[in-house]
Scaffold this active site. Sequence first.
Site, PDB file in Angstrom:
ATOM      1  CG  PHE A  87       8.761  16.407  -1.390  1.00 13.30           C
ATOM      2  CD1 PHE A  87       7.317  15.006  -2.007  1.00 13.30           C
ATOM      3  CD2 PHE A  87       8.773  16.705  -1.947  1.00 13.30           C
ATOM      4  CE1 PHE A  87       7.979  15.238  -2.798  1.00 13.30           C
ATOM      5  CE2 PHE A  87       8.777  17.415  -3.238  1.00 13.30           C
ATOM      6  CZ  PHE A  87       7.915  16.145  -3.951  1.00 13.30           C
ATOM      7  CB  ALA A  88      10.509  17.201   5.366  1.00 16.21           C
ATOM      8  CE1 TYR A 158       2.812   9.533   7.225  1.00 16.46           C
ATOM      9  CE2 TYR A 158       1.511   8.013   6.371  1.00 16.46           C
ATOM     10  CZ  TYR A 158       2.931   8.924   5.405  1.00 16.46           C
ATOM     11  OH  TYR A 158       2.145   9.506   4.216  1.00 16.46           O
ATOM     12  CE  LYS A 162       1.675  13.049   5.079  1.00 16.66           C
ATOM     13  NZ  LYS A 162       2.972  14.282   4.306  1.00 16.66           N
ATOM     14  CG  ASN A 188       5.009   7.684  -5.504  1.00 19.12           C
ATOM     15  OD1 ASN A 188       5.040   8.573  -5.230  1.00 19.12           O
ATOM     16  ND2 ASN A 188       3.466   7.385  -4.610  1.00 19.12           N
ATOM     17  CE  LYS A 197       7.958   4.200   4.313  1.00 18.40           C
ATOM     18  NZ  LYS A 197       7.962   5.129   3.738  1.00 18.40           N
ATOM     19  CE1 TYR A 215       4.638  -6.990   8.000  1.00 27.15           C
ATOM     20  CE2 TYR A 215       3.476  -4.608   7.936  1.00 27.15           C
ATOM     21  CZ  TYR A 215       5.194  -4.857   8.327  1.00 27.15           C
ATOM     22  OH  TYR A 215       5.575  -4.426   8.466  1.00 27.15           O
TER      23      TYR A 215
HETATM   24  P1  NAD Z   1      11.129   9.028   2.880  1.00 26.45           P
HETATM   25  O1  NAD Z   1      10.233   8.807   4.259  1.00 26.45           O
HETATM   26  O2  NAD Z   1      11.249   8.530   1.744  1.00 26.45           O
HETATM   27  O3  NAD Z   1      11.704  10.234   3.425  1.00 26.45           O
HETATM   28  C1  NAD Z   1      11.270  11.357   3.879  1.00 26.45           C
HETATM   29  C2  NAD Z   1      12.773  12.784   3.870  1.00 26.45           C
HETATM   30  O4  NAD Z   1      11.965  13.413   4.791  1.00 26.45           O
HETATM   31  C3  NAD Z   1      14.169  12.179   4.955  1.00 26.45           C
HETATM   32  O5  NAD Z   1      15.678  12.704   3.480  1.00 26.45           O
HETATM   33  C4  NAD Z   1      13.986  12.569   5.838  1.00 26.45           C
HETATM   34  O6  NAD Z   1      15.561  13.010   6.144  1.00 26.45           O
HETATM   35  C5  NAD Z   1      13.423  13.757   5.525  1.00 26.45           C
HETATM   36  N1  NAD Z   1      12.933  14.438   6.997  1.00 26.45           N
HETATM   37  C6  NAD Z   1      12.026  13.971   7.869  1.00 26.45           C
HETATM   38  N2  NAD Z   1      11.965  14.580   9.329  1.00 26.45           N
HETATM   39  C7  NAD Z   1      12.671  15.661   8.657  1.00 26.45           C
HETATM   40  C8  NAD Z   1      13.119  17.127   9.342  1.00 26.45           C
HETATM   41  N3  NAD Z   1      12.121  17.221  10.785  1.00 26.45           N
HETATM   42  N4  NAD Z   1      13.291  18.167   8.847  1.00 26.45           N
HETATM   43  C9  NAD Z   1      13.811  17.420   7.920  1.00 26.45           C
HETATM   44  N5  NAD Z   1      13.258  16.745   6.538  1.00 26.45           N
HETATM   45  C10 NAD Z   1      13.113  15.697   7.349  1.00 26.45           C
HETATM   46  O7  NAD Z   1       9.099   9.648   2.384  1.00 26.45           O
HETATM   47  P2  NAD Z   1       8.582   9.793   0.999  1.00 26.45           P
HETATM   48  O8  NAD Z   1       7.879   8.315   0.894  1.00 26.45           O
HETATM   49  O9  NAD Z   1       9.643  10.232   0.187  1.00 26.45           O
HETATM   50  O10 NAD Z   1       7.552  10.405   1.049  1.00 26.45           O
HETATM   51  C11 NAD Z   1       7.713  11.983   1.110  1.00 26.45           C
HETATM   52  C12 NAD Z   1       6.733  12.714   1.336  1.00 26.45           C
HETATM   53  O11 NAD Z   1       5.438  11.981  -0.346  1.00 26.45           O
HETATM   54  C13 NAD Z   1       6.083  12.525   2.747  1.00 26.45           C
HETATM   55  O12 NAD Z   1       5.368  14.150   3.565  1.00 26.45           O
HETATM   56  C14 NAD Z   1       4.575  11.292   3.218  1.00 26.45           C
HETATM   57  O13 NAD Z   1       3.918  11.422   4.030  1.00 26.45           O
HETATM   58  C15 NAD Z   1       4.180  11.305   1.392  1.00 26.45           C
HETATM   59  N6  NAD Z   1       3.555  10.415   0.361  1.00 26.45           N
HETATM   60  C16 NAD Z   1       4.340   9.202   0.533  1.00 26.45           C
HETATM   61  C17 NAD Z   1       3.809   8.188  -0.083  1.00 26.45           C
HETATM   62  C18 NAD Z   1       4.791   6.887  -0.587  1.00 26.45           C
HETATM   63  O14 NAD Z   1       3.756   5.568  -0.937  1.00 26.45           O
HETATM   64  N7  NAD Z   1       5.504   6.578  -0.408  1.00 26.45           N
HETATM   65  C19 NAD Z   1       2.525   8.026  -0.099  1.00 26.45           C
HETATM   66  C20 NAD Z   1       1.952   9.374  -0.734  1.00 26.45           C
HETATM   67  C21 NAD Z   1       2.529  10.532   0.187  1.00 26.45           C
HETATM   68  O1  TDX Z   2       7.213  -6.331   4.944  1.00 29.52           O
HETATM   69  C1  TDX Z   2       6.027  -5.770   5.364  1.00 29.52           C
HETATM   70  N1  TDX Z   2       4.492  -6.298   4.420  1.00 29.52           N
HETATM   71  C2  TDX Z   2       4.261  -6.357   4.438  1.00 29.52           C
HETATM   72  O2  TDX Z   2       2.933  -6.969   3.982  1.00 29.52           O
HETATM   73  C3  TDX Z   2       5.766  -4.157   5.020  1.00 29.52           C
HETATM   74  C4  TDX Z   2       6.986  -3.694   5.247  1.00 29.52           C
HETATM   75  C5  TDX Z   2       4.080  -4.224   4.376  1.00 29.52           C
HETATM   76  N2  TDX Z   2       3.123  -5.223   4.604  1.00 29.52           N
HETATM   77  C6  TDX Z   2       2.502  -4.078   3.973  1.00 29.52           C
HETATM   78  C7  TDX Z   2       1.089  -3.056   5.158  1.00 29.52           C
HETATM   79  C8  TDX Z   2       0.900  -2.138   3.530  1.00 29.52           C
HETATM   80  O3  TDX Z   2      -0.582  -3.602   3.831  1.00 29.52           O
HETATM   81  O4  TDX Z   2       1.915  -3.832   2.288  1.00 29.52           O
HETATM   82  C9  TDX Z   2       1.736  -2.808   2.297  1.00 29.52           C
HETATM   83  C10 TDX Z   2       2.718  -1.381   2.391  1.00 29.52           C
HETATM   84  O5  TDX Z   2       3.373  -1.200   3.485  1.00 29.52           O
HETATM   85  P1  TDX Z   2       3.762  -0.044   3.831  1.00 29.52           P
HETATM   86  O6  TDX Z   2       5.285   0.023   2.466  1.00 29.52           O
HETATM   87  O7  TDX Z   2       4.168   0.290   4.806  1.00 29.52           O
HETATM   88  O8  TDX Z   2       3.131   1.238   3.320  1.00 29.52           O
HETATM   89  P2  TDX Z   2       1.862   1.709   3.804  1.00 29.52           P
HETATM   90  O9  TDX Z   2       1.600   1.556   5.128  1.00 29.52           O
HETATM   91  O10 TDX Z   2       0.974   1.635   3.007  1.00 29.52           O
HETATM   92  O11 TDX Z   2       1.915   3.043   3.409  1.00 29.52           O
HETATM   93  C11 TDX Z   2       2.686   3.810   2.430  1.00 29.52           C
HETATM   94  O12 TDX Z   2       1.807   4.496   1.420  1.00 29.52           O
HETATM   95  C12 TDX Z   2       0.947   5.386   1.581  1.00 29.52           C
HETATM   96  C13 TDX Z   2       4.136   4.691   2.418  1.00 29.52           C
HETATM   97  O13 TDX Z   2       4.621   4.208   3.599  1.00 29.52           O
HETATM   98  C14 TDX Z   2       2.998   6.291   3.343  1.00 29.52           C
HETATM   99  O14 TDX Z   2       4.023   6.985   3.917  1.00 29.52           O
HETATM  100  C15 TDX Z   2       2.420   6.711   2.425  1.00 29.52           C
HETATM  101  O15 TDX Z   2       1.319   7.851   2.896  1.00 29.52           O
END
Ligand code: NAD
Ligand code: TDX
Length: 343
Positions: A87-88, A158, A162, A188, A197, A215
């Site tokens: 995941f990191a 980003y 990925k 998520n 987020k 935005y």
């Molecule tokens: P997050 O930013 O909440 O967590 C990332 C974690 O990775 C943190 O705990 C951070 O300390 C750790 N990390 C960062 N750099 C590191 C390094 N060099 N070594 C070890 N640990 C490190 O992210 P998240 O939202 O939990 O996402 C997890 C994974 O899922 C990511 O790969 C992201 O691209 C992917 N993903 C996220 C979403 C989403 O909506 N959040 C959707 C699809 C995929």
């Molecule tokens: O303050 C805000 N206002 C706003 O309008 C923020 C923080 C975001 N936004 C918009 C931008 C995007 O259209 O909301 C949408 C969601 O934004 P984020 O939460 O930053 O997510 P997004 O850019 O879609 O990316 C997320 O989903 C896919 C995760 O951060 C990624 O890690 C994942 O891969």
Amino acid sequence: MGGEGWFVMKLLVTGGAGFIGCNFIRYWLKNYPKDKIVNLDKLTYAGHLSSTLDFKDNKNYRFIKASITNTRLVDRIMRDVDIVIHFAAESHVDRSIIGPTLFIKTNILGTQVLLDAALKNKIKRFHYIGTDEVFGSLQLGSDKKFDEETNYDPRSPYSASKAAADHLVRAYFHTYGLPITITNCSNNYGPFQDPEKFIPRMITNLIDGMDLPIYGDGLSVRDWLYVEDHVRAIESVIMGGRLGETYLIGGMTRDISNLDVARKLASIFGKKNSVIKFVKDRAGHDRRYAVDWSKIKNELGFRPRYDFDVWLEKTVDWYRENEWWWRSLKSRAENLYRKTNQY
Ligand code: NAD
Ligand code: TDX
């Protein structure tokens, strides 16, 4: 694979102090109580030990604070591991616009360090957590969806990092025979998501009586999935997914815009839509994501379980009840947006 019953698995989870990683570990320790989990996390601004408090003393859990780019340490840890769930990552698009370098180092080079160690130590499975953002942006109003055949077209530093990692993971399968699987998931939401987020930012702003910064025109569309559904989908791929395959995971919402989400949240808090404030758009802002998840449904029987409206409210309840978790993170998040002028 399978950790239930006779076969006990040793899992290396990277990024387990982040949002999805901590929800994965919580779920796994509950459902596979005999399995052993090592959580390797650097604890960047996005990693919080406070997200692991409820399982940190579990006898089958161990935390190691280090970077996935630490080649020697990663190699040593993998000597005693069956399966890697990676995941990191640096995960925030807005941060990648401000500074791409760390995204390249962590998301690409870090993944390669893990792949090399996995190969050397003959890991039984390397599962990579990808994103739907690698496929780029769909047009508003179209009924197109991303599927496993969609061409890659990442548009932010980003998503480009990925995408590179997805390709590397598949290259290690084709070139070296490393047993890999990949999932690419949509956005998520749920407990323990950083207030940087979108959804947690909106909820914590509402709790604090602040406006909701949207935005651009707010019409961008995301395909929201409750985090436990993502975790269950990963579980189904680990258990039954075919080696070398990629599975897309998406939600149950139908083209819901950011503005719609903000309005729903305002109404949960009994606030008028006038709390919504339009701010500067994100550079290169992807317009629409939508995921066709029929492959994982047809092959592995997975489908999302958690309805968006119901679980959005439950997520609001979680943030209301767990201010101890997010309060100290909030000012850092808002400082970021002061820098980008999006507040
Ligand atoms: P997050 O930013 O909440 O967590 C990332 C974690 O990775 C943190 O705990 C951070 O300390 C750790 N990390 C960062 N750099 C590191 C390094 N060099 N070594 C070890 N640990 C490190 O992210 P998240 O939202 O939990 O996402 C997890 C994974 O899922 C990511 O790969 C992201 O691209 C992917 N993903 C996220 C979403 C989403 O909506 N959040 C959707 C699809 C995929
Ligand atoms: O303050 C805000 N206002 C706003 O309008 C923020 C923080 C975001 N936004 C918009 C931008 C995007 O259209 O909301 C949408 C969601 O934004 P984020 O939460 O930053 O997510 P997004 O850019 O879609 O990316 C997320 O989903 C896919 C995760 O951060 C990624 O890690 C994942 O891969």
